[in-house]
Design a protein around this motif. Sequence first.
Motif, PDB file in Angstrom:
ATOM      1  N   GLU A 217      97.376  23.798 -19.111  1.00 37.07           N
ATOM      2  CA  GLU A 217      97.667  25.155 -19.586  1.00 37.07           C
ATOM      3  C   GLU A 217      97.234  26.195 -18.561  1.00 37.07           C
ATOM      4  O   GLU A 217      97.923  27.193 -18.338  1.00 37.07           O
ATOM      5  CB  GLU A 217      96.958  25.394 -20.930  1.00 37.07           C
ATOM      6  N   VAL A 218      96.093  25.956 -17.919  1.00 32.57           N
ATOM      7  CA  VAL A 218      95.579  26.887 -16.907  1.00 32.57           C
ATOM      8  C   VAL A 218      96.517  26.946 -15.699  1.00 32.57           C
ATOM      9  O   VAL A 218      96.837  28.026 -15.188  1.00 32.57           O
ATOM     10  CB  VAL A 218      94.163  26.487 -16.453  1.00 32.57           C
ATOM     11  N   LEU A 219      96.969  25.773 -15.252  1.00 29.45           N
ATOM     12  CA  LEU A 219      97.778  25.697 -14.033  1.00 29.45           C
ATOM     13  C   LEU A 219      99.276  25.805 -14.295  1.00 29.45           C
ATOM     14  O   LEU A 219     100.066  25.938 -13.347  1.00 29.45           O
ATOM     15  CB  LEU A 219      97.474  24.394 -13.287  1.00 29.45           C
ATOM     16  N   GLY A 220      99.678  25.703 -15.553  1.00 25.92           N
ATOM     17  CA  GLY A 220     101.089  25.832 -15.885  1.00 25.92           C
ATOM     18  C   GLY A 220     101.931  24.649 -15.463  1.00 25.92           C
ATOM     19  O   GLY A 220     103.114  24.806 -15.125  1.00 25.92           O
ATOM     20  N   ILE A 221     101.328  23.444 -15.441  1.00 24.58           N
ATOM     21  CA  ILE A 221     102.072  22.219 -15.131  1.00 24.58           C
ATOM     22  C   ILE A 221     101.773  21.179 -16.209  1.00 24.58           C
ATOM     23  O   ILE A 221     100.893  21.385 -17.039  1.00 24.58           O
ATOM     24  CB  ILE A 221     101.715  21.657 -13.726  1.00 24.58           C
ATOM     25  N   SER A 222     102.482  20.058 -16.191  1.00 25.31           N
ATOM     26  CA  SER A 222     102.353  19.061 -17.254  1.00 25.31           C
ATOM     27  C   SER A 222     101.044  18.267 -17.156  1.00 25.31           C
ATOM     28  O   SER A 222     100.431  18.175 -16.089  1.00 25.31           O
ATOM     29  CB  SER A 222     103.530  18.087 -17.205  1.00 25.31           C
ATOM     30  N   GLU A 223     100.628  17.697 -18.297  1.00 22.06           N
ATOM     31  CA  GLU A 223      99.429  16.849 -18.314  1.00 22.06           C
ATOM     32  C   GLU A 223      99.601  15.639 -17.398  1.00 22.06           C
ATOM     33  O   GLU A 223      98.647  15.211 -16.741  1.00 22.06           O
ATOM     34  CB  GLU A 223      99.149  16.376 -19.743  1.00 22.06           C
ATOM     35  N   SER A 224     100.815  15.071 -17.361  1.00 12.27           N
ATOM     36  CA  SER A 224     101.049  13.899 -16.524  1.00 12.27           C
ATOM     37  C   SER A 224     100.870  14.251 -15.050  1.00 12.27           C
ATOM     38  O   SER A 224     100.334  13.460 -14.270  1.00 12.27           O
ATOM     39  CB  SER A 224     102.449  13.326 -16.767  1.00 12.27           C
ATOM     40  N   ARG A 225     101.294  15.460 -14.676  1.00 12.85           N
ATOM     41  CA  ARG A 225     101.122  15.897 -13.286  1.00 12.85           C
ATOM     42  C   ARG A 225      99.646  16.101 -12.963  1.00 12.85           C
ATOM     43  O   ARG A 225      99.193  15.773 -11.857  1.00 12.85           O
ATOM     44  CB  ARG A 225     101.901  17.197 -13.061  1.00 12.85           C
ATOM     45  N   ILE A 226      98.891  16.597 -13.928  1.00 10.30           N
ATOM     46  CA  ILE A 226      97.443  16.749 -13.741  1.00 10.30           C
ATOM     47  C   ILE A 226      96.794  15.394 -13.487  1.00 10.30           C
ATOM     48  O   ILE A 226      95.979  15.235 -12.574  1.00 10.30           O
ATOM     49  CB  ILE A 226      96.792  17.400 -14.990  1.00 10.30           C
ATOM     50  N   SER A 227      97.165  14.390 -14.280  1.00  5.65           N
ATOM     51  CA  SER A 227      96.576  13.058 -14.122  1.00  5.65           C
ATOM     52  C   SER A 227      96.922  12.459 -12.763  1.00  5.65           C
ATOM     53  O   SER A 227      96.104  11.783 -12.131  1.00  5.65           O
ATOM     54  CB  SER A 227      97.026  12.122 -15.258  1.00  5.65           C
ATOM     55  N   GLN A 228      98.144  12.708 -12.304  1.00  9.46           N
ATOM     56  CA  GLN A 228      98.563  12.192 -10.991  1.00  9.46           C
ATOM     57  C   GLN A 228      97.745  12.822  -9.867  1.00  9.46           C
ATOM     58  O   GLN A 228      97.238  12.122  -8.979  1.00  9.46           O
ATOM     59  CB  GLN A 228     100.054  12.475 -10.777  1.00  9.46           C
ATOM     60  N   LEU A 229      97.609  14.144  -9.896  1.00  6.95           N
ATOM     61  CA  LEU A 229      96.855  14.847  -8.862  1.00  6.95           C
ATOM     62  C   LEU A 229      95.379  14.485  -8.912  1.00  6.95           C
ATOM     63  O   LEU A 229      94.713  14.379  -7.879  1.00  6.95           O
ATOM     64  CB  LEU A 229      97.041  16.363  -9.015  1.00  6.95           C
ATOM     65  N   HIS A 230      94.874  14.273 -10.126  1.00  6.95           N
ATOM     66  CA  HIS A 230      93.479  13.892 -10.302  1.00  6.95           C
ATOM     67  C   HIS A 230      93.216  12.527  -9.664  1.00  6.95           C
ATOM     68  O   HIS A 230      92.221  12.334  -8.953  1.00  6.95           O
ATOM     69  CB  HIS A 230      93.145  13.853 -11.802  1.00  6.95           C
ATOM     70  N   THR A 231      94.115  11.584  -9.905  1.00  5.67           N
ATOM     71  CA  THR A 231      93.961  10.247  -9.332  1.00  5.67           C
ATOM     72  C   THR A 231      93.999  10.302  -7.804  1.00  5.67           C
ATOM     73  O   THR A 231      93.196   9.646  -7.123  1.00  5.67           O
ATOM     74  CB  THR A 231      95.072   9.304  -9.842  1.00  5.67           C
ATOM     75  N   LYS A 232      94.916  11.076  -7.250  1.00  2.00           N
ATOM     76  CA  LYS A 232      95.003  11.226  -5.792  1.00  2.00           C
ATOM     77  C   LYS A 232      93.699  11.792  -5.239  1.00  2.00           C
ATOM     78  O   LYS A 232      93.195  11.334  -4.198  1.00  2.00           O
ATOM     79  CB  LYS A 232      96.161  12.149  -5.419  1.00  2.00           C
ATOM     80  N   ALA A 233      93.126  12.770  -5.930  1.00  4.14           N
ATOM     81  CA  ALA A 233      91.881  13.384  -5.475  1.00  4.14           C
ATOM     82  C   ALA A 233      90.739  12.375  -5.497  1.00  4.14           C
ATOM     83  O   ALA A 233      89.939  12.304  -4.552  1.00  4.14           O
ATOM     84  CB  ALA A 233      91.541  14.586  -6.361  1.00  4.14           C
ATOM     85  N   ILE A 234      90.671  11.579  -6.543  1.00  2.00           N
ATOM     86  CA  ILE A 234      89.592  10.598  -6.660  1.00  2.00           C
ATOM     87  C   ILE A 234      89.691   9.544  -5.563  1.00  2.00           C
ATOM     88  O   ILE A 234      88.684   9.113  -4.990  1.00  2.00           O
ATOM     89  CB  ILE A 234      89.613   9.940  -8.059  1.00  2.00           C
ATOM     90  N   LEU A 235      90.894   9.112  -5.254  1.00  2.00           N
ATOM     91  CA  LEU A 235      91.081   8.141  -4.168  1.00  2.00           C
ATOM     92  C   LEU A 235      90.528   8.699  -2.849  1.00  2.00           C
ATOM     93  O   LEU A 235      89.889   7.984  -2.076  1.00  2.00           O
ATOM     94  CB  LEU A 235      92.559   7.788  -4.024  1.00  2.00           C
ATOM     95  N   LYS A 236      90.763   9.970  -2.597  1.00  2.00           N
ATOM     96  CA  LYS A 236      90.267  10.595  -1.370  1.00  2.00           C
ATOM     97  C   LYS A 236      88.744  10.711  -1.383  1.00  2.00           C
ATOM     98  O   LYS A 236      88.087  10.497  -0.350  1.00  2.00           O
ATOM     99  CB  LYS A 236      90.897  11.978  -1.197  1.00  2.00           C
ATOM    100  N   LEU A 237      88.169  11.039  -2.534  1.00  6.89           N
ATOM    101  CA  LEU A 237      86.719  11.149  -2.632  1.00  6.89           C
ATOM    102  C   LEU A 237      86.062   9.791  -2.431  1.00  6.89           C
ATOM    103  O   LEU A 237      85.027   9.672  -1.764  1.00  6.89           O
ATOM    104  CB  LEU A 237      86.317  11.724  -3.995  1.00  6.89           C
ATOM    105  N   ARG A 238      86.661   8.753  -3.020  1.00  2.95           N
ATOM    106  CA  ARG A 238      86.122   7.396  -2.868  1.00  2.95           C
ATOM    107  C   ARG A 238      86.149   6.962  -1.409  1.00  2.95           C
ATOM    108  O   ARG A 238      85.208   6.369  -0.892  1.00  2.95           O
ATOM    109  CB  ARG A 238      86.946   6.421  -3.716  1.00  2.95           C
ATOM    110  N   GLU A 239      87.249   7.281  -0.719  1.00  2.00           N
ATOM    111  CA  GLU A 239      87.356   6.954   0.707  1.00  2.00           C
ATOM    112  C   GLU A 239      86.269   7.646   1.509  1.00  2.00           C
ATOM    113  O   GLU A 239      85.698   7.077   2.443  1.00  2.00           O
ATOM    114  CB  GLU A 239      88.728   7.363   1.232  1.00  2.00           C
ATOM    115  N   GLY A 240      85.940   8.886   1.111  1.00  9.73           N
ATOM    116  CA  GLY A 240      84.920   9.641   1.824  1.00  9.73           C
ATOM    117  C   GLY A 240      83.551   8.978   1.730  1.00  9.73           C
ATOM    118  O   GLY A 240      82.802   8.922   2.710  1.00  9.73           O
ATOM    119  N   ILE A 241      83.231   8.442   0.544  1.00  8.87           N
ATOM    120  CA  ILE A 241      81.952   7.761   0.357  1.00  8.87           C
ATOM    121  C   ILE A 241      81.935   6.476   1.172  1.00  8.87           C
ATOM    122  O   ILE A 241      80.950   6.146   1.841  1.00  8.87           O
ATOM    123  CB  ILE A 241      81.723   7.450  -1.132  1.00  8.87           C
ATOM    124  N   GLU A 242      83.040   5.723   1.142  1.00  9.57           N
ATOM    125  CA  GLU A 242      83.111   4.467   1.895  1.00  9.57           C
ATOM    126  C   GLU A 242      83.021   4.715   3.408  1.00  9.57           C
ATOM    127  O   GLU A 242      82.356   3.977   4.121  1.00  9.57           O
ATOM    128  CB  GLU A 242      84.430   3.748   1.576  1.00  9.57           C
TER     129      GLU A 242
END
Length: 245
Positions: A217-242
Amino acid sequence: MSVLDSWKAYKEHNDAAAKDQLIIHYIDLVKIIAGKLYIQYNHNVDFEDLVSNGIIGLIDAIEKFDPSKNIKFETYANFRIRGSIIDQIRNLDWIPRSLRQKYKQLEEVHDRLSLNSGGSEVTSLMVAKELGMTEDELSKLYGEVTTFSVASLEEKISENANFSVTNENIDFIPEAIVSKKETERILTERIDQLPERERLIVSLYYYSELTYKEIAEVLGISESRISQLHTKAILKLREGIEDYY
């Protein structure tokens, strides 16, 4: 009996009634931590189970806490309560094997492309091509594995932060404190490097504790799109720790 009196009665005289009073007094702390994890795991676990396991961590913290140390009990207990809940979530094996396999494959592709990208951003098109699927199919995959991605990041942090919830007096171990702060620093740096929209989603999800629906609702995009972007972000954060460890 005041909280200070309860601590004194329990620690000096092993008063069972005083211990019960301490558990009752700090139960709201357990509910707050359980509520945050309930949101993080996208409501895929039972809230009451999280609270029950959090109480186990609370009791452990009360038994092992030393009031003479210069540290607040809430700070000490937070780590043990959270650790107790997360350990139980892992033991439940609530994520289907097929989903674990999909996420593992996605991780491997991201790792391989990141290694060969020379510092350039790994795009969805690159990942989709490597997996032999369309970008629409990849978007669907990101949405499917979003819950597991949260659990995976939690586990990666625990693996690399060089301490465990089973350590005695964890908050009083200098190397544990340093390791925890270093991990937080790395995560902060990696979050700052995320694309603006992914960075905002991470901030709203973890710090403002909004749900996918609220973020959408804040960003004006679908929940499914939020979940997709969230997963992409987490993959990048995990890579940073590794990459660091």
